[in-house]
Write an enzyme that holds these catalytic residues in place. Structure first.
Site, PDB file in Angstrom:
ATOM      1  N   GLY A 270      32.374  28.052  42.320  1.00  0.00           N
ATOM      2  CA  GLY A 270      33.822  27.914  42.212  1.00  0.00           C
ATOM      3  C   GLY A 270      34.491  28.951  43.095  1.00  0.00           C
TER       4      GLY A 270
ATOM      5  CB  SER B  85      30.879  37.203  37.748  1.00  0.00           C
ATOM      6  OG  SER B  85      30.431  36.989  39.073  1.00  0.00           O
TER       7      SER B  85
ATOM      8  CB  SER C  63      27.438  28.442  46.635  1.00  0.00           C
ATOM      9  OG  SER C  63      27.812  28.245  45.286  1.00  0.00           O
TER      10      SER C  63
END
Length: 203
Positions: A33, A40, A107
């Site tokens: 995201g 996290s 990512s």
């Protein structure tokens, strides 16, 4: 460079045995995201819930790996792709060791995430899309990254200079701007229990 003189050595102790010794299934929870979406924080909360249930885990975090494993990489597209490739390799090794791995990385490209998925046996990569709108992420901006990107101090920043390719078929979707961290973590645990990744004694 192709490694033409290497041969994969098959060791007698397999992943299934390592996981069985830990009393669990091994898999990766891949949290993806935008920056500021809460990846996290949610991953950490999920790891706490798993630890309470006696699961053997390890959390790979986007910032933390750049202190060591990826300290030589910058933030160009090529370096960011290599960053994810390395993390994917580490996650694969940890799963082979029988661990539950939680990975929290922007990512941004589907190809990056697909490559990590393909490194793992079927069913051992669970994509968790933390789906939070850009304005909400930017309003949080705990690290001040969006502000720096807008000021030109950071280049090629996802959401400002480059796009984010949302997952097309993630196993889990969390809308973190609509629920709190504890509810988000519970959503992940509910999925793991429902799909058989945790046995009934963990419920």
């Amino acid at each position: 460079m192709p490694q033409t003189h290497l041969h994969w050595h098959h060791h007698p102790v397999q992943q299934s045995q390592r996981a069985a010794m830990k009393g669990q299934r091994a898999f990766v929870l891949w949290f993806t995201g935008l920056s500021g979406s809460g990846k996290s924080s949610i991953a950490g909360a999920v790891e706490c819930l798993l630890a309470e249930r006696g699961r053997h885990t390890y959390l790979l975090d986007g910032d933390n790996v750049r202190y060591g494993l990826c300290a030589d990489l910058g933030f160009s597209r090529a370096d960011r792709t290599e960053n994810i490739r390395r993390v994917g390799e580490v996650a694969s090794l940890m799963v082979d060791a029988g661990l539950i791995v939680l990975a929290a990385f922007i990512s941004p490209e589907r190809a990056q995430r697909k490559n990590v998925r393909q490194r793992l046996p079927a069913g051992q990569f669970i994509e968790v899309f933390v789906d939070v709108p850009l304005p909400v992420c930017e309003s949080r901006d705990v690290k001040g990254l969006y502000q720096k990107a807008r000021a030109g101090l950071i280049i090629d920043f996802t959401g400002v200079h480059s796009g984010y390719e949302a997952p097309e078929n993630p196993e889990i979707v969390i809308r973190n701007h609509q629920i709190d961290i504890d509810a988000a973590a519970a959503q992940v645990l509910d999925y793991l229990q429902r799909e058989g990744y945790l046995d009934r004694s963990d419920i």
